[in-house]
Design an enzyme around this catalytic site. Structure first.
Site, PDB file in Angstrom:
ATOM      1  N   LYS A 227       0.830  -1.213   0.000  1.00 37.23           N
ATOM      2  CA  LYS A 227       0.000   0.000   0.000  1.00 37.23           C
ATOM      3  C   LYS A 227       0.859   1.256   0.000  1.00 37.23           C
ATOM      4  O   LYS A 227       2.056   1.220   0.256  1.00 37.23           O
ATOM      5  CB  LYS A 227      -0.974  -0.037   1.190  1.00 37.23           C
ATOM      6  N   ARG A 261      -2.505  -9.797   5.989  1.00 31.34           N
ATOM      7  CA  ARG A 261      -3.025 -10.003   4.631  1.00 31.34           C
ATOM      8  C   ARG A 261      -1.972  -9.495   3.648  1.00 31.34           C
ATOM      9  O   ARG A 261      -1.671  -8.303   3.648  1.00 31.34           O
ATOM     10  CB  ARG A 261      -4.343  -9.239   4.487  1.00 31.34           C
TER      11      ARG A 261
HETATM   12  C1  7PJ Z   1      -7.855  -4.821   2.775  1.00 33.19           C
HETATM   13  C2  7PJ Z   1      -8.862  -5.736   2.526  1.00 33.19           C
HETATM   14  C3  7PJ Z   1      -7.432  -4.628   4.128  1.00 33.19           C
HETATM   15  C4  7PJ Z   1      -9.051  -6.274   4.750  1.00 33.19           C
HETATM   16  C5  7PJ Z   1      -8.250  -4.816   0.670  1.00 33.19           C
HETATM   17  C6  7PJ Z   1      -5.501  -3.795  -1.229  1.00 33.19           C
HETATM   18  C7  7PJ Z   1      -6.884  -3.230  -1.229  1.00 33.19           C
HETATM   19  N1  7PJ Z   1      -9.461  -6.474   3.486  1.00 33.19           N
HETATM   20  N2  7PJ Z   1      -9.107  -5.718   1.187  1.00 33.19           N
HETATM   21  N3  7PJ Z   1      -8.066  -5.390   5.063  1.00 33.19           N
HETATM   22  N4  7PJ Z   1      -7.464  -4.268   1.608  1.00 33.19           N
HETATM   23  N5  7PJ Z   1      -9.621  -6.971   5.748  1.00 33.19           N
HETATM   24  O1  7PJ Z   1      -5.238  -4.957  -0.951  1.00 33.19           O
HETATM   25  O2  7PJ Z   1      -4.576  -2.984  -1.560  1.00 33.19           O
HETATM   26  O3  7PJ Z   1      -6.556  -3.818   4.466  1.00 33.19           O
HETATM   27  S1  7PJ Z   1      -8.188  -4.442  -1.028  1.00 33.19           S
END
Ligand code: 7PJ
Length: 279
Positions: A227, A261
């Site tokens: 990010k 994640r």
């Molecule tokens: C996140 C997500 C996050 C959770 C995305 C990306 C954008 N789900 N889905 N937490 N980010 N729980 O991966 O850059 O930070 S999509």
């Protein structure tokens, strides 16, 4: 005190004895996803990416059919189901836990029928019908904080006290889920890095990881892989943010985060093995 997160077919201790941080690998099945370049739209590509993650030791695979990067347009229910459902059915018995990244109640319902272990909702189960969709199952529910919506969230993120406001939001949503009759052991919180936040807001929240877990008394998922908060500190473009992302994941785990994640599963798995060996 021992606490566990009910995660569908799995059970993850998150406080007390036997805690190990879990790696959630991102599997985008969106044609416009910025980090995977849209290479995984087809089932075949999605499965080969999933197999690589499994080789690398992934604990959870998070399947998403709608890009939520800033400014992204929404995807129709029909398109999202067509992208996501074949992948969920194909991954269900390969070993790792399965999560679906969606805010649409109808996708939640179908994903639960397919047997997912977590519903990961960037919208914090605020859509009408979301609580009804997830109530009668044993999958984990990740409640994420987002200010505004994906199309507008990065235009002018503003808070008086970002940490207090994110905690208040997550508390309100957790209470709404509990009031709907959902078992507290299924809940997981996420500050939502990059979702209506400046770089300063993101780092204030990352530094407050232990406080969020402590005040809300719930396990935490941290998603900062590749990010802009990583780019802002390293000065690197998105394709060179692996090491910075691993550093951020360790910072979260060091403060008690249960799940990270990530895009770079192999590197994160190794980093966490070494980190855990030293703790
Ligand atoms: C996140 C997500 C996050 C959770 C995305 C990306 C954008 N789900 N889905 N937490 N980010 N729980 O991966 O850059 O930070 S999509």
């Amino acid at each position: 005190m021992q606490s566990t997160l009910q995660f569908g077919r799995f059970n993850y201790p998150w406080r007390g004895q036997g805690v190990r941080a879990r790696v959630m690998g991102i599997l985008n099945v969106t044609p416009d996803s910025f980090s995977d370049g849209g290479n995984y739209q087809s089932l075949e590509f999605a499965l080969s990416h999933a197999e690589q993650m499994i080789e690398a030791g992934v604990d959870i695979i998070d399947v998403g059919g709608e890009s939520t990067r800033p400014g992204s347009p929404p995807v129709s229910l029909e398109d999202e189901l067509q992208r996501v459902m074949p992948v969920l059915y194909a991954l269900r018995d390969l070993g790792p836990a399965i999560s679906v990244d969606t805010y649409k109640p109808q996708v939640m319902r179908e994903a639960i029928i397919a047997g997912v272990d977590m519903i990961n909702d960037i919208n914090g189960f605020r859509a009408p019908g979301a609580l009804d969709a997830v109530r009668d199952s044993d999958c984990a529910l990740c409640i994420m904080h987002m200010q505004s919506d994906p199309q507008h969230m990065q235009l002018a993120p503003a808070y008086t006290d970002v940490v207090a406001e994110v905690i208040a939001f997550l508390r309100e949503r957790a209470e709404a889920l509990l009031a709907a009759g959902i078992d507290p052991r299924r809940l997981c919180i996420d500050p939502g890095f990059g979702f209506g936040k400046t770089v300063e807001h993101n780092y204030a929240l990352l530094k407050a990881t232990a406080r969020l877990i402590d005040e809300l008394n719930l396990p935490l998922l941290a998603g900062l892989s590749r990010k802009s908060m990583v780019g802002a500190v390293t000065g690197k473009p998105v394709e060179q943010r692996m090491a910075g992302s691993v550093g951020g994941a360790l910072a979260a785990v060091a403060q008690g985060a249960l799940i990270v994640r990530v895009h770079d599963v192999a590197e994160t798995v190794d980093a966490l093995k070494v980190w855990h060996a030293a703790h």
